[in-house]
Motif scaffolding. Structure first.
Motif, PDB file in Angstrom:
ATOM      1  N   ASN A  49      57.706  55.995  58.078  1.00 27.49           N
ATOM      2  CA  ASN A  49      57.088  56.765  57.613  1.00 27.49           C
ATOM      3  C   ASN A  49      57.539  56.526  59.108  1.00 27.49           C
ATOM      4  OD1 ASN A  49      55.105  57.702  58.602  1.00 27.49           O
ATOM      5  ND2 ASN A  49      53.582  56.020  58.219  1.00 27.49           N
ATOM      6  N   TYR A  68      56.640  50.627  59.313  1.00 23.57           N
ATOM      7  CA  TYR A  68      55.618  51.009  58.412  1.00 23.57           C
ATOM      8  C   TYR A  68      56.189  51.853  57.340  1.00 23.57           C
ATOM      9  CZ  TYR A  68      51.417  49.529  60.741  1.00 23.57           C
ATOM     10  OH  TYR A  68      50.322  48.693  61.149  1.00 23.57           O
ATOM     11  N   LYS A  70      56.483  53.974  53.543  1.00 25.82           N
ATOM     12  CA  LYS A  70      55.928  54.807  52.290  1.00 25.82           C
ATOM     13  C   LYS A  70      56.805  54.132  51.088  1.00 25.82           C
ATOM     14  CE  LYS A  70      52.880  57.937  54.340  1.00 25.82           C
ATOM     15  NZ  LYS A  70      52.848  59.328  54.302  1.00 25.82           N
ATOM     16  N   GLU A  75      52.226  55.189  48.838  1.00 29.46           N
ATOM     17  CA  GLU A  75      51.616  53.503  49.787  1.00 29.46           C
ATOM     18  C   GLU A  75      51.738  53.462  50.521  1.00 29.46           C
ATOM     19  OE1 GLU A  75      49.363  49.818  48.332  1.00 29.46           O
ATOM     20  OE2 GLU A  75      50.054  50.513  46.990  1.00 29.46           O
ATOM     21  N   GLU A  76      51.273  52.728  51.963  1.00 32.49           N
ATOM     22  CA  GLU A  76      51.743  52.165  52.548  1.00 32.49           C
ATOM     23  C   GLU A  76      51.479  51.252  53.774  1.00 32.49           C
ATOM     24  OE1 GLU A  76      52.534  55.329  57.003  1.00 32.49           O
ATOM     25  OE2 GLU A  76      50.441  53.863  57.574  1.00 32.49           O
ATOM     26  N   CYS A  77      52.566  50.913  54.091  1.00 34.58           N
ATOM     27  CA  CYS A  77      52.612  48.684  54.403  1.00 34.58           C
ATOM     28  C   CYS A  77      52.888  48.693  55.287  1.00 34.58           C
ATOM     29  CB  CYS A  77      52.181  48.337  53.001  1.00 34.58           C
ATOM     30  SG  CYS A  77      52.056  46.259  53.387  1.00 34.58           S
TER      31      CYS A  77
END
Length: 136
Positions: A49, A68, A70, A75-77
């Motif tokens: 990201n 970060y 995706k 879904e981002e983490c």
């Protein structure tokens, strides 16, 4: 029983044990959602990201890099890697992480990057040079 029969059974038992140990330690591909629901190590595929900041300060801690990502499901983490920041990390097209979730953060043990191909640029440059030579 004959010694050859016992030897054969021992060899078969060792082969089965080796096969089981190889398959039990291998990790599988998944998403961040899958990583939250399991304790085992997973491979997560996704992309960086670029709107969020990367954190790496070699003067404070050269073995702490966070960013970060995706996954392929969107879904981002937050990802924490205990190692130095890979060269040309921002240019990567795709990232494969190996690790597991700890709380709301994914702790990566390994990072594998797919970078843009340098050969595509070389082909364009060669084509431009040939076009210039044809005009001369």
């Amino acid at each position: 029983m004959k010694k050859s029969s016992i030897f054969g059974l021992v060899v078969i038992a060792i082969a089965i044990a080796v096969i089981i140990s190889v398959y039990s330690t291998s990790s599988t591909y998944g998403s961040f959602k899958d990583a939250k629901s399991t304790d085992t190590e997973l491979h997560v595929v996704g992309h960086l990201n670029k709107q969020k900041q990367l954190y790496y300060d070699a003067t404070k801690d050269a073995n702490y890099f966070s960013f970060y990502m995706k996954d392929n499901k969107g879904e981002e983490c937050k990802v924490i890697f205990t190692g130095s920041k890979p060269q040309d990390f921002e240019r990567s097209e795709q990232i494969v992480l190996t690790g597991q979730m700890q709380g709301n953060e994914f702790h990566a043990k390994h990072i594998l990057m797919k970078c843009p191909s340098k050969y595509k640029q070389d082909q364009v440059e060669v084509t431009e040079v040939k076009a210039k030579q044809a005009n001369i």
